[in-house]
Design a protein around this motif. Structure first.
Motif, PDB file in Angstrom:
ATOM      1  N   GLN A  86      17.925  18.799   8.385  1.00  0.00           N
ATOM      2  CA  GLN A  86      18.961  19.684   7.822  1.00  0.00           C
ATOM      3  C   GLN A  86      19.994  20.195   8.829  1.00  0.00           C
ATOM      4  N   PRO A  87      19.572  20.668  10.020  1.00  0.00           N
ATOM      5  CA  PRO A  87      20.585  21.284  10.904  1.00  0.00           C
ATOM      6  C   PRO A  87      21.770  20.366  11.216  1.00  0.00           C
ATOM      7  N   GLU A  88      21.518  19.068  11.282  1.00  0.00           N
ATOM      8  CA  GLU A  88      22.620  18.164  11.654  1.00  0.00           C
ATOM      9  C   GLU A  88      23.085  17.325  10.473  1.00  0.00           C
ATOM     10  N   ARG A  89      22.702  17.738   9.264  1.00  0.00           N
ATOM     11  CA  ARG A  89      22.927  16.911   8.082  1.00  0.00           C
ATOM     12  C   ARG A  89      24.395  16.489   7.907  1.00  0.00           C
ATOM     13  N   GLN A  90      25.292  17.461   7.979  1.00  0.00           N
ATOM     14  CA  GLN A  90      26.702  17.154   7.734  1.00  0.00           C
ATOM     15  C   GLN A  90      27.318  16.379   8.899  1.00  0.00           C
ATOM     16  N   LYS A  91      26.999  16.849  10.064  1.00  0.00           N
ATOM     17  CA  LYS A  91      27.538  16.214  11.266  1.00  0.00           C
ATOM     18  C   LYS A  91      27.132  14.730  11.321  1.00  0.00           C
ATOM     19  N   ARG A  92      25.864  14.492  10.948  1.00  0.00           N
ATOM     20  CA  ARG A  92      25.334  13.128  10.998  1.00  0.00           C
ATOM     21  C   ARG A  92      26.067  12.213  10.021  1.00  0.00           C
ATOM     22  N   ALA A  93      26.227  12.686   8.779  1.00  0.00           N
ATOM     23  CA  ALA A  93      26.870  11.844   7.766  1.00  0.00           C
ATOM     24  C   ALA A  93      28.286  11.481   8.211  1.00  0.00           C
ATOM     25  N   LEU A  94      29.000  12.467   8.730  1.00  0.00           N
ATOM     26  CA  LEU A  94      30.379  12.203   9.163  1.00  0.00           C
ATOM     27  C   LEU A  94      30.416  11.244  10.355  1.00  0.00           C
ATOM     28  N   ALA A  95      29.560  11.509  11.318  1.00  0.00           N
ATOM     29  CA  ALA A  95      29.598  10.696  12.540  1.00  0.00           C
ATOM     30  C   ALA A  95      29.238   9.243  12.256  1.00  0.00           C
ATOM     31  N   MET A  96      28.217   9.042  11.431  1.00  0.00           N
ATOM     32  CA  MET A  96      27.786   7.660  11.181  1.00  0.00           C
ATOM     33  C   MET A  96      28.804   6.908  10.333  1.00  0.00           C
ATOM     34  N   VAL A  97      29.374   7.582   9.339  1.00  0.00           N
ATOM     35  CA  VAL A  97      30.369   6.908   8.494  1.00  0.00           C
ATOM     36  C   VAL A  97      31.637   6.605   9.308  1.00  0.00           C
ATOM     37  N   ASN A  98      32.054   7.564  10.111  1.00  0.00           N
ATOM     38  CA  ASN A  98      33.256   7.320  10.917  1.00  0.00           C
ATOM     39  C   ASN A  98      33.043   6.156  11.882  1.00  0.00           C
ATOM     40  N   LYS A  99      31.860   6.110  12.471  1.00  0.00           N
ATOM     41  CA  LYS A  99      31.579   5.014  13.402  1.00  0.00           C
ATOM     42  C   LYS A  99      31.553   3.678  12.651  1.00  0.00           C
ATOM     43  N   MET A 100      30.948   3.706  11.472  1.00  0.00           N
ATOM     44  CA  MET A 100      30.881   2.495  10.649  1.00  0.00           C
ATOM     45  C   MET A 100      32.290   1.962  10.376  1.00  0.00           C
ATOM     46  N   ASP A 101      33.187   2.851  10.015  1.00  0.00           N
ATOM     47  CA  ASP A 101      34.568   2.428   9.742  1.00  0.00           C
ATOM     48  C   ASP A 101      35.219   1.873  11.008  1.00  0.00           C
ATOM     49  N   ALA A 102      34.998   2.565  12.118  1.00  0.00           N
ATOM     50  CA  ALA A 102      35.636   2.144  13.370  1.00  0.00           C
ATOM     51  C   ALA A 102      35.135   0.767  13.832  1.00  0.00           C
ATOM     52  N   GLU A 103      33.912   0.422  13.452  1.00  0.00           N
ATOM     53  CA  GLU A 103      33.349  -0.858  13.878  1.00  0.00           C
ATOM     54  C   GLU A 103      33.850  -2.034  13.033  1.00  0.00           C
ATOM     55  N   GLY A 104      34.654  -1.762  12.034  1.00  0.00           N
ATOM     56  CA  GLY A 104      35.252  -2.856  11.274  1.00  0.00           C
ATOM     57  C   GLY A 104      34.461  -3.315  10.060  1.00  0.00           C
ATOM     58  N   PHE A 105      33.517  -2.504   9.607  1.00  0.00           N
ATOM     59  CA  PHE A 105      32.821  -2.852   8.360  1.00  0.00           C
ATOM     60  C   PHE A 105      33.735  -2.519   7.187  1.00  0.00           C
TER      61      PHE A 105
ATOM     62  N   GLU B 254      26.640  12.955   0.335  1.00  0.00           N
ATOM     63  CA  GLU B 254      26.483  13.600   1.641  1.00  0.00           C
ATOM     64  C   GLU B 254      27.820  13.630   2.381  1.00  0.00           C
ATOM     65  N   PHE B 255      28.521  12.507   2.338  1.00  0.00           N
ATOM     66  CA  PHE B 255      29.783  12.384   3.068  1.00  0.00           C
ATOM     67  C   PHE B 255      30.849  13.304   2.464  1.00  0.00           C
ATOM     68  N   LEU B 256      30.889  13.307   1.134  1.00  0.00           N
ATOM     69  CA  LEU B 256      31.881  14.153   0.465  1.00  0.00           C
ATOM     70  C   LEU B 256      31.619  15.620   0.798  1.00  0.00           C
ATOM     71  N   GLY B 257      30.370  16.021   0.640  1.00  0.00           N
ATOM     72  CA  GLY B 257      30.003  17.414   0.927  1.00  0.00           C
ATOM     73  C   GLY B 257      30.354  17.777   2.358  1.00  0.00           C
ATOM     74  N   ALA B 258      30.022  16.896   3.266  1.00  0.00           N
ATOM     75  CA  ALA B 258      30.270  17.176   4.680  1.00  0.00           C
ATOM     76  C   ALA B 258      31.765  17.256   4.958  1.00  0.00           C
ATOM     77  N   SER B 259      32.551  16.406   4.293  1.00  0.00           N
ATOM     78  CA  SER B 259      34.002  16.406   4.528  1.00  0.00           C
ATOM     79  C   SER B 259      34.635  17.693   4.029  1.00  0.00           C
ATOM     80  N   LEU B 260      34.129  18.166   2.874  1.00  0.00           N
ATOM     81  CA  LEU B 260      34.698  19.381   2.300  1.00  0.00           C
ATOM     82  C   LEU B 260      34.394  20.608   3.145  1.00  0.00           C
ATOM     83  N   PHE B 261      33.199  20.617   3.718  1.00  0.00           N
ATOM     84  CA  PHE B 261      32.791  21.824   4.437  1.00  0.00           C
ATOM     85  C   PHE B 261      32.872  21.671   5.950  1.00  0.00           C
ATOM     86  N   GLU B 262      33.541  20.622   6.371  1.00  0.00           N
ATOM     87  CA  GLU B 262      33.647  20.383   7.806  1.00  0.00           C
ATOM     88  C   GLU B 262      34.414  21.525   8.469  1.00  0.00           C
ATOM     89  N   HIS B 263      33.866  21.984   9.572  1.00  0.00           N
ATOM     90  CA  HIS B 263      34.537  23.083  10.269  1.00  0.00           C
ATOM     91  C   HIS B 263      35.470  22.539  11.324  1.00  0.00           C
TER      92      HIS B 263
END
Lengths: 248, 637
Positions: A192-211, A239-248
């Motif tokens: 839980q503590p890193e739930r939002q950060k994790r979803a954002l970081a992994m999705v952003n990396k996925m996009d950057a890698e060309g998937f 998870e990604f949507l929630g994290a994007s909306l509440f990203e600080h």
């Protein structure tokens, strides 16, 4: 049985590559698919030709090293089966088989049937973990976890990181892989503590890698040797949507 | 050479605490000035690399796979032991310690095993905190099962994929540290040699498996966590790439190799189906809880199993060991299966297989219950063999599975080469002559998370080494030797592939240092190996180029080392004139055919020192002292 094999040969990432035809006589139905290639390779070496290079290791369907696109399907036609666990009795005498590497923009060919799956490594490094250092853990039973969530987390954690989902996807998306890891941790209190950060970081990396992006073909689920469900992709989207909306 | 185990004085229970207090520390701000090389990133290596980096050291980690997540630790099915006593069934650190010592047939160090049992509880805490999804009860707490004949339920598990989940836990911790820039991860790089400067381990030489580049890496300390040598048998349950090379290179540079003859043969694997066979697949031992093992009474009885009437079947384990029956320990079950096959009563295409029959269990419990318990295993069996175990008995046969022997290490996990530490299956330290089920994962993680992070500081704190630089002549010399060896492989241009030599060697090792060993067989093997080795260097065929991804070169290098290593296994088996654990010398058995230990002469570790290719290595002894347990005879009758 006797089989005609059309095998992808490619010297390196820059080479164009070509399908090469080989006849495999005397294939036993008890052989695994990779053992059939082993026998072919032993013959090639003795003929002073370079054997076909392919990735493999545990040969019991768990390490995720083996790959191959067999007759257009990652890991072949057998449901819930890695290439190393596919046996020749599932083919018929006289059959023609097309053997290619996993095809995806993000997975360049290194040689023949071997591809570079290091983008998965970098996605994991971006957020595929719970930040706990050795020795800092509390007693394991101090944190009860409902059996349902524990089982669901295990369903997601069953992913072997082989990349078949990417190879099967018409968009070359890595959503099933990323969603499995994000969901496993999102389902557990430890995550839980890193739930939002994790979803954002992994999705952003996925996009950057060309998937590519997910457009709900579900080919990933159909090809997954561990039957990881696309429901986890739906979860990742939430998870990604929630994290994007509440990203600080 | 005197082998100093460095076991701390004082009561067993206090040794590790006392030692942790007495060991030197490195100031947090100074840790970044030290670098550590970790070779192998399975449970032990992955856990160690992550933990070192968290402490602040600079880590360089190496694997020949394309990712640390591929290591063979991933294949472990059953579970991991821990003395948590969550089930309130009488388990304790002392009981886990005692069971492990006894299971190892009193051939391991008390202090090491006690420490292992102590830290076993921290491992479960750590893994749960990492998000490892262990099985749970309805109340949300962790579930346990009893495993491998233990009388308490102390095994934690994640379905049949415990090794996978624990490895992915260590891998995620490692990934975090790679992402943080504290671990420099080298995938697809194989260690080819180790470099010593003034007798101290200072670096390694690697080959990049994608392009053949030979490189050197320097560090203040080195950890080998490169697994076991079970693939010396050619056919084993190990992954294809598992090999002895890293450990053997260290041995050739002066590290002693301990107890190489202790190899575990697992009783429940799928038998060989033909010459094409590349590996043997393990079927979880849990199947023996409900399956009954039998062969026909008559030799050469070719009838299908369902046509052999009850009174013409020999349930040999139930007959010989009435109280443990089909659940007898691994070594005993394996040996009994071989006996009946050697008598000509085996089944399967090769005659080397026995039935594992679920007919009674299905009759008693119903197909549904059996499916619930073993469904995934039955499916896997059918996928590989094409037979349906619900309607016809499984065929099983023992196969090489785990190696208890390994590089000799002291209490701090350091080998006889200063600075060279050895972790996990690659060392010899905790399992004695036989490993218990669900203890391999425990040892790998104990070494990696909770032992080496402390003990390596003690080594590093002895004084900062001067930087040698990878241009140092010792590095250049090692690189040159590696290149020459590869060029030699390519230039022989003979008529046999590396695999054909591996297969020939494996058969010889299986026949003579397999389940039963005797003097005549071992001597014959020692005579034959030099000839195979000579032919290898004379008639080997390796295709392609060295500056390329070339799996034939990789294989040749590993087989070359197995061809030398097999000899020390034979010497060790020959000179250990007793039967203990997995080492069964046919000359040393009771009237009933049980293992006969000789505590007076052999209550010691045998550690071998390299004396040149083909020469007999020198045998050193480390006496084992038992101050807390009484040596007893294992009995499973």
């Amino acid at each position: 049985m006797k089989l005609t094999l059309h095998i992808w040969r490619q010297k390196d990432a820059n080479d164009k590559g070509i399908l090469e035809t080989h006849i495999a006589d005397d294939v036993s139905e008890d052989m695994s698919f990779l053992e059939m290639l082993d026998v072919l390779n032993e013959d090639l070496i003795l003929q002073d030709k370079e054997p076909v290079t392919f990735d493999h290791d545990c040969r019991e369907g768990i390490c995720g090293t083996c790959s191959l696109t067999i007759n257009g399907r990652p890991h072949g036609h057998e449901k819930a089966t890695t290439t190393c666990q596919l046996h020749m009795r599932k083919f018929t005498d006289g059959e023609e088989i097309f053997i290619e590497p996993f095809r995806a923009k993000a997975f360049p060919v290194i040689k023949d049937l071997v591809v570079d799956r290091s983008p998965f490594e970098r996605i994991m490094q971006a957020g595929g973990f719970i930040s706990i250092h050795t020795g800092a853990a509390q007693d394991a039973n101090a944190l009860p976890i409902s059996k349902i969530n524990a089982e669901l987390a295990m369903d997601a954690a069953a992913c072997i990181g082989c990349g078949a989902c990417v190879a099967a996807c018409p968009n070359g998306a890595a959503m099933l892989f990323v969603s499995a890891k994000v969901s496993q941790f999102a389902l557990l209190p430890q995550g839980q503590p890193e739930r939002q950060k994790r979803a954002l970081a992994m999705v952003n990396k996925m996009d950057a890698e060309g998937f590519g992006a997910c457009t709900n073909h579900y080919e990933c689920e159909a090809s997954c040797p561990k039957e990881v469900s696309v429901r986890f992709i739906a979860k990742l989207n939430r998870e990604f949507l929630g994290a994007s909306l509440f990203e600080h | 050479m005197r082998l100093e185990s460095g076991i701390p004085s004082g009561p067993l229970k206090d040794k590790w605490d006392k030692h942790r207090f007495e060991m030197k520390l490195i100031n947090p701000a100074n840790k970044r000035k030290y670098s550590i090389i970790v070779v192998g990133t399975g449970l032990a290596g992955g856990a160690a690399a992550a933990s070192f980096a968290e402490l602040g050291y600079n880590v360089k980690a190496f694997t020949y796979n394309d990712s640390p997540r591929r290591a063979h630790s991933i294949s472990a099915q059953g579970g991991i032991n821990s003395a948590k006593n969550y089930q309130n069934d009488g388990d304790s650190i002392w009981r886990l310690f005692y069971d492990t010592i006894k299971g190892g047939d009193f051939r391991s160090r008390e202090a090491n095993v006690y420490r292992l049992a102590q830290v076993s509880t921290n491992i479960i805490d750590q893994c749960v905190a990492q998000g490892v999804p262990f099985a749970r009860d309805y109340g949300g707490l962790l579930a346990n099962r009893s495993f491998g004949g233990a009388q308490v339920a102390r095994t934690f598990y994640a379905r049949g994929q415990t090794g996978q989940q624990l490895l992915l836990g260590a891998y995620s911790a490692l990934s975090r540290m790679i992402g943080a820039g504290k671990v420099e991860m080298h995938n697809r790089k194989e260690m080819m040699d180790i470099v010593l400067i003034d007798g101290v381990a200072r670096g390694i030489v690697t080959r990049d498996l994608t392009n053949g580049k030979i490189e050197s890496f320097e560090a203040d300390a080195i950890c080998l966590a490169t697994g076991g040598y079970g693939n010396v048998f050619f056919l084993s349950t190990n992954a294809q790439a598992c090999n002895v090379t890293a450990a053997f290179r260290a041995y050739k540079k002066g590290a002693l190799f301990a107890n190489p003859c202790y190899t575990q043969i697992h009783p429940t694997c799928i038998p060989v189906s033909g010459d094409h066979q590349s590996k043997l697949t393990l079927m979880s031992e849990s199947l023996r809880n409900d399956g009954r093992i039998w062969v026909p009474m008559k030799k050469g009885d070719n009838r299908p199993p369902n046509q052999i009437p009850e009174n013409e079947r020999d349930y040999f384990l139930e007959r010989k060991y009435p109280s443990f029956g089909n659940l007898s320990p691994r070594d005993i079950s394996s040996r009994s299966a071989q006996e009946v096959c050697d008598e000509g009563r085996g089944v399967s295409v090769t005659g080397y297989g026995v039935y594992l029959d679920f007919e009674d269990a299905i009759g008693r419990l119903g197909k549904e219950t059996i499916e619930e318990r073993y469904g995934n295993l039955f499916e896997m069996y059918e996928r590989i063999t094409g037979d349906d175990p619900y309607s016809t008995p499984m065929q099983i046969y023992p196969a090489s599975h785990y190696t208890m022997g390994g590089l000799w290490v002291d209490y701090n996990l350091m080998s006889t080469i200063p600075g060279l530490h050895v972790l996990g299956e690659a060392n010899f330290s905790d399992h004695g002559a036989n490993r218990l089920g669900a203890s391999a994962l425990m040892q790998g993680l104990a070494d990696g998370y909770f032992v080496i992070p402390y003990t390596i500081a003690n080594y590093l704190a002895q004084g900062k080494l001067d930087k040698a630089g990878t241009d140092h002549p010792e590095f250049k010399k090692a690189e040159q030797e590696v290149k020459e060896k590869i060029n030699k492989f390519l230039s022989i241009n003979g008529k046999r592939t590396p695999t054909s030599f591996h297969r020939e060697l494996g058969q010889l090792v299986w026949d003579n240092v397999g389940m039963g060993r005797n003097e005549a067989g071992l001597r014959k093997m020692l005579e034959k190996i030099p000839a195979i080795r000579e032919e290898f260097w004379d008639n080997l065929k390796v295709t392609g180029r060295s500056e390329d991804m070339n799996m034939v070169i990789e294989k040749a290098g590993r087989v070359a080392d197995f061809l030398e290593f097999a000899e020390i296994m034979a010497w060790d088996a020959l000179e250990r004139e007793e039967s203990c654990g997995a080492h069964f010398r046919e000359e040393h058995q009771t009237e009933d055919g049980e293992a006969l230990r000789d505590d007076e002469k052999f209550s010691h570790v045998a550690a071998w020192e390299y004396k040149g290719v083909g020469n007999k290595p020198l045998r050193h002894r480390e006496e084992l002292e038992f101050e807390n347990v009484k040596l007893a005879v294992r009995s499973y009758k």
